[in-house]
Each structure stands twice: as structure tokens, then as C-alpha cells.
Write a protein that holds these residues in place. Structure first.
Motif, PDB file in Angstrom:
ATOM      1  N   LYS A   1       0.851  -1.195   0.000  1.00  0.00           N
ATOM      2  CA  LYS A   1       0.000   0.000   0.000  1.00  0.00           C
ATOM      3  C   LYS A   1       0.885   1.242   0.000  1.00  0.00           C
ATOM      4  CE  LYS A   1      -3.283   2.468   2.947  1.00  0.00           C
ATOM      5  NZ  LYS A   1      -2.446   3.620   3.318  1.00  0.00           N
TER       6      LYS A   1
ATOM      7  N   GLU B   1       1.352   4.126  -2.955  1.00  0.00           N
ATOM      8  CA  GLU B   1       1.115   5.537  -2.639  1.00  0.00           C
ATOM      9  C   GLU B   1       2.333   6.392  -2.984  1.00  0.00           C
ATOM     10  OE1 GLU B   1      -2.208   5.114   0.887  1.00  0.00           O
ATOM     11  OE2 GLU B   1      -0.086   5.078   1.446  1.00  0.00           O
TER      12      GLU B   1
ATOM     13  N   LEU C   1       2.368   6.780  -6.780  1.00  0.00           N
ATOM     14  CA  LEU C   1       1.355   7.734  -7.222  1.00  0.00           C
ATOM     15  C   LEU C   1       1.732   9.174  -6.894  1.00  0.00           C
ATOM     16  CD1 LEU C   1      -1.855   5.754  -6.253  1.00  0.00           C
ATOM     17  CD2 LEU C   1      -1.095   6.315  -8.564  1.00  0.00           C
TER      18      LEU C   1
ATOM     19  N   MET D   1       4.301  10.430 -12.122  1.00  0.00           N
ATOM     20  CA  MET D   1       2.846  10.330 -12.104  1.00  0.00           C
ATOM     21  C   MET D   1       2.209  11.713 -12.007  1.00  0.00           C
ATOM     22  SD  MET D   1       1.898   7.326 -12.584  1.00  0.00           S
ATOM     23  CE  MET D   1       0.828   6.145 -11.850  1.00  0.00           C
ATOM     24  N   LYS D   2       2.768  12.573 -11.182  1.00  0.00           N
ATOM     25  CA  LYS D   2       2.210  13.917 -11.036  1.00  0.00           C
ATOM     26  C   LYS D   2       2.340  14.705 -12.334  1.00  0.00           C
ATOM     27  CE  LYS D   2       2.845  14.604  -6.095  1.00  0.00           C
ATOM     28  NZ  LYS D   2       3.572  15.341  -5.068  1.00  0.00           N
TER      29      LYS D   2
ATOM     30  N   ARG E   1      -1.672   7.934 -17.595  1.00  0.00           N
ATOM     31  CA  ARG E   1      -2.959   8.352 -17.020  1.00  0.00           C
ATOM     32  C   ARG E   1      -3.872   7.150 -16.795  1.00  0.00           C
ATOM     33  NH1 ARG E   1      -2.737  12.862 -21.119  1.00  0.00           N
ATOM     34  NH2 ARG E   1      -1.872  14.600 -19.942  1.00  0.00           N
TER      35      ARG E   1
ATOM     36  N   ARG F   1      -2.519   5.119 -13.845  1.00  0.00           N
ATOM     37  CA  ARG F   1      -2.733   5.816 -12.575  1.00  0.00           C
ATOM     38  C   ARG F   1      -4.143   5.582 -12.068  1.00  0.00           C
ATOM     39  NH1 ARG F   1      -1.822  11.938 -12.676  1.00  0.00           N
ATOM     40  NH2 ARG F   1      -3.750  11.777 -13.827  1.00  0.00           N
ATOM     41  N   THR F   2      -5.117   5.601 -12.965  1.00  0.00           N
ATOM     42  CA  THR F   2      -6.502   5.372 -12.573  1.00  0.00           C
ATOM     43  C   THR F   2      -6.648   3.998 -11.919  1.00  0.00           C
ATOM     44  OG1 THR F   2      -7.305   6.815 -14.316  1.00  0.00           O
ATOM     45  CG2 THR F   2      -8.872   5.232 -13.427  1.00  0.00           C
ATOM     46  N   SER F   3      -6.024   3.000 -12.494  1.00  0.00           N
ATOM     47  CA  SER F   3      -6.080   1.655 -11.908  1.00  0.00           C
ATOM     48  C   SER F   3      -5.298   1.583 -10.598  1.00  0.00           C
ATOM     49  CB  SER F   3      -5.513   0.629 -12.879  1.00  0.00           C
ATOM     50  OG  SER F   3      -6.301   0.556 -14.035  1.00  0.00           O
ATOM     51  N   LEU F   4      -4.128   2.186 -10.589  1.00  0.00           N
ATOM     52  CA  LEU F   4      -3.286   2.127  -9.393  1.00  0.00           C
ATOM     53  C   LEU F   4      -3.915   2.842  -8.194  1.00  0.00           C
ATOM     54  CD1 LEU F   4       0.254   2.722 -10.935  1.00  0.00           C
ATOM     55  CD2 LEU F   4      -0.591   0.626  -9.860  1.00  0.00           C
ATOM     56  N   GLU F   5      -4.712   3.859  -8.451  1.00  0.00           N
ATOM     57  CA  GLU F   5      -5.314   4.612  -7.355  1.00  0.00           C
ATOM     58  C   GLU F   5      -6.258   3.749  -6.524  1.00  0.00           C
ATOM     59  OE1 GLU F   5      -6.918   7.946  -9.504  1.00  0.00           O
ATOM     60  OE2 GLU F   5      -5.141   9.166  -9.105  1.00  0.00           O
ATOM     61  N   ARG F   6      -6.764   2.669  -7.099  1.00  0.00           N
ATOM     62  CA  ARG F   6      -7.666   1.765  -6.363  1.00  0.00           C
ATOM     63  C   ARG F   6      -6.903   0.785  -5.482  1.00  0.00           C
ATOM     64  NH1 ARG F   6     -10.070  -0.063 -11.511  1.00  0.00           N
ATOM     65  NH2 ARG F   6     -10.544   1.909 -12.459  1.00  0.00           N
TER      66      ARG F   6
END
Length: 95
Positions: free
Chosen positions: A19, A23, A26, A31-32, A62, A65-70
């Protein structure tokens, strides 16, 4: 102590560590920068990377990142579940 409970606690610790790693990823500069890159990467006010390859990279970044944010929430929930299972196993041993 139960070997199975100990194994679950160790695995829970690994999920907690993953986890944190996700984080960090991300929050990292690559990523930013995906939102800022657009069609080209800039450094010091000048464009250093543009064109189809830059567009493919930023588009894929992008999407990833959407997948990784979960993932962090899933890792945390899994770690909590494993700890609860380990606690239950230990409780059953003592009864």
C-alpha cells in the motif's frame, strides 16, 4: 501461536507495505507530471519531449494511474481481513 495465524500476520504486513509503495509511486514526479505533460514534456521552460511517443506515454500513464489509485484501499482492506482472520485463529486455539 498458530503457524497459520503467523503466516496471515506476515502477509498482512506485506500488503500494508505494498500500500505504501503504491502511494509513493502515485505521489512521485512522473505520475504527477502526466497531467502537465499534455503533448510534450517541459524542463526549464523548454520542450524536451513531444510527439507521438510522448502522447502514448502520457496517455498510458494516465490510464495506469486510474487503476493504481484503487490499489491502496484494496491492500488495506486485505491486510485488515488477514489480521482479523489471524486473531480468530488464535482465539480458537485458546478455547
Amino acid at each position: 501461536m498458530s503457524a497459520a495465524a503467523d503466516d496471515k500476520d506476515r502477509l498482512a504486513q506485506e500488503f500494508s507495505g505494498w500500500k505504501g509503495l503504491v502511494e509513493q509511486l502515485l505521489g512521485g514526479p512522473t505520475m504527477k507530471s502526466a497531467d502537465r505533460l499534455g503533448n510534450g514534456a517541459r524542463a526549464g521552460g523548454r520542450e524536451v519531449w513531444s510527439g507521438p511517443a510522448a502522447e502514448r506515454f502520457t496517455g498510458e500513464l494516465r490510464r495506469l494511474r486510474t487503476s493504481l489509485e484503487r490499489l491502496p484501499g484494496g491492500f488495506l482492506a486485505t491486510a485488515q481481513n488477514l489480521r482479523e482472520t489471524a486473531k480468530d485463529l488464535r482465539s480458537k486455539e485458546h478455547h
